[in-house]
Structures are given as structure tokens and as C-alpha cells.
Design an enzyme around this catalytic site. Sequence first.
Site, PDB file in Angstrom:
ATOM      1  N   ARG A 171     -15.945  49.700  51.375  1.00  0.00           N
ATOM      2  CA  ARG A 171     -14.488  49.929  51.460  1.00  0.00           C
ATOM      3  C   ARG A 171     -14.056  50.595  52.753  1.00  0.00           C
ATOM      4  O   ARG A 171     -12.994  51.210  52.836  1.00  0.00           O
ATOM      5  CB  ARG A 171     -13.968  50.739  50.277  1.00  0.00           C
ATOM      6  CG  ARG A 171     -14.232  50.077  48.943  1.00  0.00           C
ATOM      7  CD  ARG A 171     -13.511  50.748  47.814  1.00  0.00           C
ATOM      8  NE  ARG A 171     -13.905  50.157  46.539  1.00  0.00           N
ATOM      9  CZ  ARG A 171     -15.004  50.503  45.888  1.00  0.00           C
ATOM     10  NH1 ARG A 171     -15.780  51.457  46.353  1.00  0.00           N
ATOM     11  NH2 ARG A 171     -15.305  49.908  44.751  1.00  0.00           N
TER      12      ARG A 171
ATOM     13  N   LYS B 279      -5.343  45.575  63.199  1.00  0.00           N
ATOM     14  CA  LYS B 279      -5.432  44.331  62.426  1.00  0.00           C
ATOM     15  C   LYS B 279      -6.819  43.723  62.602  1.00  0.00           C
ATOM     16  O   LYS B 279      -7.308  43.608  63.734  1.00  0.00           O
ATOM     17  CB  LYS B 279      -4.396  43.315  62.921  1.00  0.00           C
ATOM     18  CG  LYS B 279      -2.997  43.538  62.395  1.00  0.00           C
ATOM     19  CD  LYS B 279      -2.134  42.343  62.785  1.00  0.00           C
ATOM     20  CE  LYS B 279      -0.688  42.535  62.400  1.00  0.00           C
ATOM     21  NZ  LYS B 279       0.151  41.407  62.861  1.00  0.00           N
TER      22      LYS B 279
ATOM     23  N   GLU C  85      -0.382  38.213  78.127  1.00  0.00           N
ATOM     24  CA  GLU C  85      -0.072  39.197  77.073  1.00  0.00           C
ATOM     25  C   GLU C  85       0.378  40.521  77.695  1.00  0.00           C
ATOM     26  O   GLU C  85       1.211  41.227  77.128  1.00  0.00           O
ATOM     27  CB  GLU C  85      -1.283  39.411  76.169  1.00  0.00           C
ATOM     28  CG  GLU C  85      -1.738  38.164  75.392  1.00  0.00           C
ATOM     29  CD  GLU C  85      -0.840  37.811  74.192  1.00  0.00           C
ATOM     30  OE1 GLU C  85       0.113  38.551  73.898  1.00  0.00           O
ATOM     31  OE2 GLU C  85      -1.108  36.765  73.565  1.00  0.00           O
TER      32      GLU C  85
ATOM     33  N   LYS D 199       2.058  48.933  72.847  1.00  0.00           N
ATOM     34  CA  LYS D 199       1.658  48.379  71.542  1.00  0.00           C
ATOM     35  C   LYS D 199       1.500  49.507  70.530  1.00  0.00           C
ATOM     36  O   LYS D 199       1.959  49.410  69.389  1.00  0.00           O
ATOM     37  CB  LYS D 199       0.362  47.562  71.646  1.00  0.00           C
ATOM     38  CG  LYS D 199      -0.055  47.052  70.266  1.00  0.00           C
ATOM     39  CD  LYS D 199      -0.875  45.803  70.235  1.00  0.00           C
ATOM     40  CE  LYS D 199      -1.101  45.380  68.780  1.00  0.00           C
ATOM     41  NZ  LYS D 199      -2.029  44.280  68.625  1.00  0.00           N
TER      42      LYS D 199
ATOM     43  N   GLU E 259       4.176  45.606  60.077  1.00  0.00           N
ATOM     44  CA  GLU E 259       5.026  44.479  60.515  1.00  0.00           C
ATOM     45  C   GLU E 259       6.150  44.151  59.541  1.00  0.00           C
ATOM     46  O   GLU E 259       6.319  43.016  59.115  1.00  0.00           O
ATOM     47  CB  GLU E 259       4.173  43.237  60.817  1.00  0.00           C
ATOM     48  CG  GLU E 259       4.940  42.229  61.657  1.00  0.00           C
ATOM     49  CD  GLU E 259       4.085  41.156  62.311  1.00  0.00           C
ATOM     50  OE1 GLU E 259       2.909  41.431  62.619  1.00  0.00           O
ATOM     51  OE2 GLU E 259       4.611  40.079  62.525  1.00  0.00           O
TER      52      GLU E 259
ATOM     53  N   ARG F 112       7.485  45.426  64.825  1.00  0.00           N
ATOM     54  CA  ARG F 112       6.187  44.893  65.277  1.00  0.00           C
ATOM     55  C   ARG F 112       6.270  43.401  65.575  1.00  0.00           C
ATOM     56  O   ARG F 112       5.516  42.878  66.398  1.00  0.00           O
ATOM     57  CB  ARG F 112       5.101  45.200  64.237  1.00  0.00           C
ATOM     58  CG  ARG F 112       3.701  44.878  64.732  1.00  0.00           C
ATOM     59  CD  ARG F 112       2.583  45.461  63.870  1.00  0.00           C
ATOM     60  NE  ARG F 112       1.290  45.116  64.454  1.00  0.00           N
ATOM     61  CZ  ARG F 112       0.138  45.667  64.131  1.00  0.00           C
ATOM     62  NH1 ARG F 112       0.075  46.603  63.211  1.00  0.00           N
ATOM     63  NH2 ARG F 112      -0.974  45.288  64.727  1.00  0.00           N
TER      64      ARG F 112
ATOM     65  N   ASN G 232       5.559  39.223  68.960  1.00  0.00           N
ATOM     66  CA  ASN G 232       5.391  37.770  68.902  1.00  0.00           C
ATOM     67  C   ASN G 232       6.300  37.024  69.872  1.00  0.00           C
ATOM     68  O   ASN G 232       6.476  35.814  69.746  1.00  0.00           O
ATOM     69  CB  ASN G 232       5.661  37.278  67.472  1.00  0.00           C
ATOM     70  CG  ASN G 232       4.606  37.770  66.513  1.00  0.00           C
ATOM     71  OD1 ASN G 232       3.420  37.779  66.850  1.00  0.00           O
ATOM     72  ND2 ASN G 232       5.013  38.225  65.342  1.00  0.00           N
TER      73      ASN G 232
ATOM     74  N   HIS H  32       5.539  33.576  70.989  1.00  0.00           N
ATOM     75  CA  HIS H  32       4.436  33.089  70.156  1.00  0.00           C
ATOM     76  C   HIS H  32       4.821  31.948  69.217  1.00  0.00           C
ATOM     77  O   HIS H  32       3.971  31.153  68.850  1.00  0.00           O
ATOM     78  CB  HIS H  32       3.824  34.246  69.354  1.00  0.00           C
ATOM     79  CG  HIS H  32       2.924  35.121  70.185  1.00  0.00           C
ATOM     80  ND1 HIS H  32       3.354  35.761  71.328  1.00  0.00           N
ATOM     81  CD2 HIS H  32       1.616  35.446  70.063  1.00  0.00           C
ATOM     82  CE1 HIS H  32       2.357  36.453  71.851  1.00  0.00           C
ATOM     83  NE2 HIS H  32       1.287  36.275  71.111  1.00  0.00           N
TER      84      HIS H  32
ATOM     85  N   HIS I 184       2.427  28.917  69.307  1.00  0.00           N
ATOM     86  CA  HIS I 184       1.692  28.388  68.145  1.00  0.00           C
ATOM     87  C   HIS I 184       1.987  26.901  67.960  1.00  0.00           C
ATOM     88  O   HIS I 184       1.102  26.124  67.602  1.00  0.00           O
ATOM     89  CB  HIS I 184       2.071  29.160  66.880  1.00  0.00           C
ATOM     90  CG  HIS I 184       1.580  30.583  66.894  1.00  0.00           C
ATOM     91  ND1 HIS I 184       2.200  31.597  66.201  1.00  0.00           N
ATOM     92  CD2 HIS I 184       0.527  31.158  67.516  1.00  0.00           C
ATOM     93  CE1 HIS I 184       1.548  32.738  66.416  1.00  0.00           C
ATOM     94  NE2 HIS I 184       0.539  32.494  67.211  1.00  0.00           N
TER      95      HIS I 184
ATOM     96  N   HIS J 142      -4.770  30.355  74.155  1.00  0.00           N
ATOM     97  CA  HIS J 142      -3.656  31.073  73.528  1.00  0.00           C
ATOM     98  C   HIS J 142      -2.748  31.762  74.558  1.00  0.00           C
ATOM     99  O   HIS J 142      -1.528  31.609  74.525  1.00  0.00           O
ATOM    100  CB  HIS J 142      -4.207  32.079  72.512  1.00  0.00           C
ATOM    101  CG  HIS J 142      -3.142  32.880  71.846  1.00  0.00           C
ATOM    102  ND1 HIS J 142      -2.183  32.307  71.028  1.00  0.00           N
ATOM    103  CD2 HIS J 142      -2.842  34.200  71.898  1.00  0.00           C
ATOM    104  CE1 HIS J 142      -1.357  33.245  70.589  1.00  0.00           C
ATOM    105  NE2 HIS J 142      -1.730  34.409  71.109  1.00  0.00           N
TER     106      HIS J 142
END
Length: 362
Positions: free
Chosen positions: A123, A145, A187, A229, A239, A243, A247, A250, A254, A270
Site C-alpha cells: 500500500r 501521478k 513542455e 507545476k 485535477e 490542474r 493540458n 494537449h 492527443h 508527444h
Amino acid sequence: MSTVRSLRVEGERPYDIHAGPGLLDDGAALAAQVRGRHVLLVSDANVAPLHAGRVLEALAAQGAPRPRLATLPAGEAAKSLDGFAALLQELAAMGATRDACVFALGGGVVGDLAGFAAACWMRGIDLVQLPTTLLAMVDSSVGGKTAIDLPQGKNLVGAFHSPRAVFADTGTLRTLPDRELRAGLAEVAKYGAIIDAPFLDWLDANAAALLARDDDALADAIARSCAHKAAIVARDPREHGERALLNFGHTFAHAIEAEQGYAGNGALNHGEAVAVGMVLAARLSHALGLAPDTDADRLRRLLERLGLDTRLPAGLDPQALLARTRLDKKATADGLRFVLWDGAGRARIVAGVPDEAVLAVL
Ligand SMILES: NC(=O)c1ccc[n+]([C@@H]2O[C@H](COP(=O)([O-])OP(=O)(O)OC[C@H]3O[C@@H](n4cnc5c(N)ncnc54)[C@H](O)[C@@H]3O)[C@@H](O)[C@H]2O)c1
């Protein structure tokens, strides 16, 4: 001599990010993260031969427990259920206890996968991020993340699990392929675009130094990006709002990546897709009367100075791209949602964007 930049990320579990040359040789700093007897060093087949030896030697010189080295195949395909199972097997074979520590040495793939294994083993055990791509240094290693992919989609299974520390050794970027460096610079520019217009000017002035992999320029760019960030994530860790500004570009990126088939022959990676996506988002902002066209142009010129192509790749069908943007996570029942801007450094989320406006910029 270059110095190391350090900053603290506040939150439930605060941690420090360090950026600068030589950090992987700083055995004392690395060993200080290890609380127990078990250390798993995770890397990939490209990075391990180049940089894992330094970490092993640095830890050994401090008398730290000898890490077990797990080397994954390089590439996104490793971020899978099989890759996850392989890391759990490694931890099990070591008899890793609750005070074990996972070091993630590599790009975002290694960081996400090793991070998810660390989040799940008993955990949650300690995780130290040792990012070796610019993208991982300014994005994936910060914010907590972690994830793996399923055949049905990217990052579908994951957890929030903050690292104990991040050591971004700018020296590792000397071996990074040019395309990967430029993808990371896209980025970096994103932080200027969404929140820090003066950073865009700084990037413009330092573009040559960054492309030449100057340690000071890179460490400054990494520290400033991570500070942005970290601040955004501290205000919105899960998010629910702000947050999502991360994106910017993005949704288009994508769509382009999905249309091209991820990393297929000749496809954009990317970061390259994000560069195109940011310019499209800036143009869409202008088309909707939110921002001056001059700002979109300025961003385009900066990205080109950073070695990025900002033109939509030939042969992509605008209708197909529009359909892809509808499938993006940010689409809602009331129409298309985009992260747009009111001008450089002032991004916000805009709902109900009409299809015709999107088609016009595509
Ligand atoms: N967790 C997050 O918040 C977050 C954010 C953004 C992206 N990501 C994830 O990050 C991943 C992409 O990360 P990436 O762009 O770093 O890709 P990557 O990890 O695949 O690395 C890119 C390539 O560079 C090689 N490489 C890495 N460091 C090197 C070095 N120093 N020298 C030589 N070669 C080196 C790798 O082996 C790989 O071939 C994606 O899976 C994405 O989903 C996660």
C-alpha cells in the site's frame, strides 16, 4: 561551476526537487533517502547501461544497501500490466519490507511504472525519482501521478503517490536523443504559455544554450517549470480545476497522436504534438476573439527556435481530428472544452467551443 537548484513541493507529503549536474554521483544525498534494507533500482534498456552504474557506485560508496537492478525494455510498451507484475515480482523476490525504497531512473515510462509499483507494494513504499529525460524532469516526476496503460487506453490504471525526493541530473541529458530533448522543451514552453509570459522571453534568450545542453540554462528551466507545476498541483492535487491548465495544447496533441497511431513510423512524439497543439490552441483563442494573433505568432516563433515544427502534419483529415477531440477527457455534454488563453501566460478553460471554430484552425 554550475550549482544545484532546489525547491520544495508543499502538500500532504512535502518533498524536495533538485536540478543540476552531478546529482547521480551524490551518494550521500541518495543514500539519505533509504530508510530500510531493500532498494530496487528500476531503469530501462537504454538508460541502465549509460547511468545506472553511477547510482550503484555512489550508493555503495556510502555503505548503503546494494540495490537490486530491474531493467525494463525501453519504450511505452513497458508501462503495462506485465511490466507492473514484473516489478512486483522483483520486490517479492527481495522480500521487500514496508521501509523499502524504489529508485526510478529513466524517462516518464520508468517513472510512471516504478512509481505505480511503489504506490501498490504494501500500500505504498518510498519512491525516489531520478528522471533522465527533460520531459520527466519538468513534468512526469513532479505531481505524484503514476500509471500504467491497458490495451484499451493510456494511463487507465494508476495512483497518486508523491516521491520522497526528485534528483534531476542535467548531465544525463547529454545522452538524450535530440528529438527527446526538443519534446521536453515543448513542455517547458507550456509553463510560460499558461502562467508565466516572461518565461517565454527567457526561453527565447536562452534557446541556444538549452539546445547546447548547458547545465545552468537547463537547471534554471527545470527549476522554474517544476515550481509552476508544483504550485498548480498544490492548489489542485486531484485535477478538479486549475490542474487541467497543464493540458494546454494537449487536446489537439492527443487527437494528432491518435490519428497518426502512437509513435508509428514518422509520427510525432508527444512533445512534438504538444508544440503543434499549443499553436493551434493559441490560434483558436484568437479565432474566438479571446487573444491577439501576435501572441500565437510569438509562441510559434519560440517553438521553432527550440527546434520544434509547429505545422500540422500533412495528410491529417480535419474532420477526423475534430472527432478525436470529442473523445478527449475534456469534452463534456455541453460541447467541446479546451484550455485556451487570453494571451501569453493567461490560460483558462473554455467550454462550449463550436465545432466550426475548431475546424477553421485545423
Ligand atoms: N505522471 C505524469 O504526471 C506524467 C506526465 C507526463 C507524461 N507522463 C508519461 O511519461 C511517458 C513519456 O515519458 P518520456 O517522454 O520521458 O519517455 P520515455 O520514458 O519513453 O523516454 C524516451 C526515450 O528516451 C530514452 N532515454 C531516457 N533517458 C535517456 C538518456 N538520459 N539518455 C539516452 N536515452 C534516454 C528512453 O529509453 C526512451 O527510449 C508517457 O508514458 C507519459 O504518459 C506522465
